[in-house]
Enzyme design. Structure first.
Site, mmCIF file in Angstrom:
data_model
loop_
_atom_site.group_PDB
_atom_site.id
_atom_site.type_symbol
_atom_site.label_atom_id
_atom_site.label_comp_id
_atom_site.label_asym_id
_atom_site.label_seq_id
_atom_site.Cartn_x
_atom_site.Cartn_y
_atom_site.Cartn_z
ATOM 1 N N GLY A 141 0.830 -1.222 0.000
ATOM 2 C CA GLY A 141 0.000 0.000 0.000
ATOM 3 C C GLY A 141 0.853 1.257 0.000
ATOM 4 N N LYS A 155 3.974 12.259 -3.453
ATOM 5 C CA LYS A 155 4.921 11.321 -2.860
ATOM 6 C C LYS A 155 5.726 12.049 -1.786
ATOM 7 C CE LYS A 155 8.306 7.977 -4.424
ATOM 8 N NZ LYS A 155 8.940 7.390 -5.593
ATOM 9 N N ASP A 211 4.482 -4.913 -7.355
ATOM 10 C CA ASP A 211 3.829 -3.680 -6.890
ATOM 11 C C ASP A 211 4.354 -2.469 -7.661
ATOM 12 O OD1 ASP A 211 6.095 -4.624 -5.205
ATOM 13 O OD2 ASP A 211 6.011 -2.588 -4.432
HETATM 14 P P1 AMP Z 1 9.028 0.862 -3.012
HETATM 15 O O1 AMP Z 1 10.308 0.255 -2.633
HETATM 16 O O2 AMP Z 1 9.123 2.324 -3.284
HETATM 17 O O3 AMP Z 1 8.333 0.141 -4.107
HETATM 18 O O4 AMP Z 1 8.080 0.764 -1.716
HETATM 19 C C1 AMP Z 1 7.682 -0.449 -1.157
HETATM 20 C C2 AMP Z 1 6.734 -0.192 -0.021
HETATM 21 O O5 AMP Z 1 7.382 0.511 1.032
HETATM 22 C C3 AMP Z 1 5.520 0.639 -0.396
HETATM 23 O O6 AMP Z 1 4.422 0.152 0.324
HETATM 24 C C4 AMP Z 1 5.916 2.023 0.059
HETATM 25 O O7 AMP Z 1 4.797 2.832 0.313
HETATM 26 C C5 AMP Z 1 6.668 1.704 1.355
HETATM 27 N N1 AMP Z 1 7.617 2.767 1.711
HETATM 28 C C6 AMP Z 1 8.772 3.060 1.110
HETATM 29 N N2 AMP Z 1 9.382 4.105 1.711
HETATM 30 C C7 AMP Z 1 8.583 4.495 2.723
HETATM 31 C C8 AMP Z 1 8.648 5.518 3.734
HETATM 32 N N3 AMP Z 1 9.665 6.369 3.803
HETATM 33 N N4 AMP Z 1 7.625 5.599 4.610
HETATM 34 C C9 AMP Z 1 6.590 4.754 4.552
HETATM 35 N N5 AMP Z 1 6.477 3.781 3.654
HETATM 36 C C10 AMP Z 1 7.453 3.632 2.737
HETATM 37 MG MG MG Z 2 7.112 1.213 -5.374
#
Ligand code: AMP
Ligand code: MG
Length: 482
Positions: free
Chosen positions: A83, A106, A245
């Protein structure tokens, strides 16, 4: 006037969690994509109003902000709930083409999907995404885009305190393979169907009334994905985190965390600092694309009444993947060699090219420009090109093939000019822009942005050969933008 609606918020409550952006304490506009704003009919004249709305400081009445829920296979392992943990959908705007575009903020604060994260985005990853996504778009590769970057006025703690930022991401939707996996894994087939129907209505409206709509939906998503990954390969792009995702059913590139364009060619190149096994290496991307589509097939299977026979049809579709991918890739690569016909070069031809680049440690992007130079010399009847340099020997073979297929050197040159960029957002340059941005200086950001927005046009004072990193400027590793 700024018109924002939110059709996603009309879906059942299981699809999202309503949450307001919270990170914009004292937002300031850092950079704005005016061309995109105008395409989206977003009025930016009143900068204060624009800043307040698109940094999430003030919420418009019809916006109904929310965090979308999804699952996903990350590095091959299934995570049942991910999510939006650091992004909030504030709604959709209509583009000049009459289609809807999601507006995602973001770095706008915590949501119920943040787990241990802070929901924040430091300025560095925001700048990386802003630059690289615009470059990808300018190379005519489908992608989510970046409308603006704001500073939030907050500090975000990573290895040190960094300025916080919000990146406004625009996508034709944020529906992921992982969104389907979320409902499928929960065995919530009612919502799985609602998701499929919403996706079809939004992305493939001509399928709505067809009986076989879910099969065609599947094959269309596969085609979009394979076209996307083929384009990445042809421009030397490594996505770096092709989790399900991060796989949009719209076929747009999303997640600019550890991505990079290659400088010197290396077929197994990995930049991502967390990709220890090389799962998402340059050459593995077509296989991973197939793997992700296999996950998609599994996730949508419960949509069909007769799952056994449906599985056979989806399997058959996937069994054609390799051939379809190769055809697409061959035609994308042929353009880079000056041919609109895609059967004149075979896979061995491309292989000998990349082997040459790898063994000679040559720059991927600039080597195509070198071929253009050689072609031009040849066209002008210059006989001094009988050089022993391997790239000239290769070029002789290549030009022979063009001639044998009645492709004039003029037309080859024209095709090459349209498909080989002078500029890509090179890692060492992006890093310089980021380093200056962290210090609050955005001059270089604007300069580089202008160049990568128009990559097929040579700019005075920016020689492509001088864009290559010097030995001490080479970047070997990139980091996820958390
Ligand atoms: P990603 O690696 O960008 O595809 O993110 C994978 C998951 O980690 C997703 O659910 C993101 O929303 C969550 N996520 C990544 N960075 C953060 C952050 N700084 N705070 C909260 N959730 C994060
Ligand atoms: Mg992502």
């Amino acid at each position: 006037m700024i018109d924002i609606n939110n059709t996603y918020s009309d879906l059942p409550s299981e699809f999202y969690h309503r949450v307001k952006p919270s990170a914009s304490i004292n937002p300031e506009l850092i950079s704005l994509n005016t061309e995109l704003a105008s395409f989206l009919n977003i009025d930016t004249k009143d900068k204060k109003l624009f800043t307040d709305i698109f940094s999430g400081k003030s919420i418009k009445r019809d916006s109904k902000p929310l965090a979308m829920v999804y699952a996903g296979h990350q590095f091959g392992n299934f995570v049942p709930r991910l999510g939006d943990g650091r992004a909030i959908l504030i709604g959709e705007v209509k583009g000049k083409n009459n289609l809807l575009y999601d507006v995602h903020l973001k770095g706008s604060g915590k949501t119920m999907y943040s787990r241990n994260g802070d929901g924040r985005c430091p300025i560095g990853p925001a700048i990386r995404e802003y630059l690289v996504s615009e470059a990808v778009n300018s190379l005519k590769i489908p992608t989510t885009r970046s409308l603006a970057i704001f500073s939030t006025g907050e500090k975000v703690y990573r290895e040190s305190n960094l300025p916080g930022a919000i990146l406004v991401r625009v996508a034709s939707s944020h529906i992921r393979v992982g969104t389907f996996e979320y409902f499928s894994y929960k065995k919530d087939f009612k919502n799985l169907k609602i998701l499929a129907d919403y996706s079809i209505k939004r992305h493939f409206p001509n399928l709505i009334r067809r009986k076989d709509k879910y099969f065609i939906f599947f094959s269309e998503v596969v085609i979009r994905q394979l076209k996307l990954v083929s384009k990445w390969l042809s421009f030397g792009f490594i996505h770096g985190v092709m989790n399900t995702d991060n796989t949009l059913i719209s076929g747009e590139t999303i997640d600019y965390g550890p991505c990079a364009f290659m400088d010197h060619f290396k077929k197994n190149k990995v930049f991502s600092s967390i990709d220890y096994g090389g799962r998402y290496s340059f050459n593995n991307q077509s296989f991973i694309c197939f793997w992700n589509m296999l996950c998609f097939a599994n996730a949508i299977l419960p949509l069909f009444d007769n799952t056994k026979s449906a599985a056979k049809i989806l399997e058959l579709e996937l069994s054609n993947f390799k051939k379809k991918f190769t055809d697409q890739w061959t035609s994308d690569m042929s353009l880079k060699f000056g041919s609109k016909k895609n059967k004149i070069f075979d896979e061995d031809f491309f292989k000998s090219w990349t082997e040459l680049l790898e063994s000679e440690n040559l720059d991927y992007t600039n080597s195509f420009l070198k071929l253009e130079e050689i072609l031009l010399l040849n066209k002008n009847g210059n006989k001094n090109i009988k050089q022993t340099n391997k790239i000239y020997i290769f070029a002789e073979k290549w030009i022979k093939i063009l001639k044998a297929n009645s492709i004039s050197l003029d037309s080859a040159l024209k095709t090459m000019r349209e498909n080989n960029p002078y500029y890509i957002p090179r890692n060492h340059i992006v890093e310089k822009v980021i380093n200056e941005g962290v210090e609050g200086n955005f001059n270089k950001l604007e300069e580089v942005y202008k160049i990568i927005k128009d990559p097929f046009k040579k700019k005075k004072g920016f020689r492509p050969s001088e864009q290559e990193p010097k030995e001490d400027e080479k970047v070997f590793s990139t980091f996820c933008g958390t």
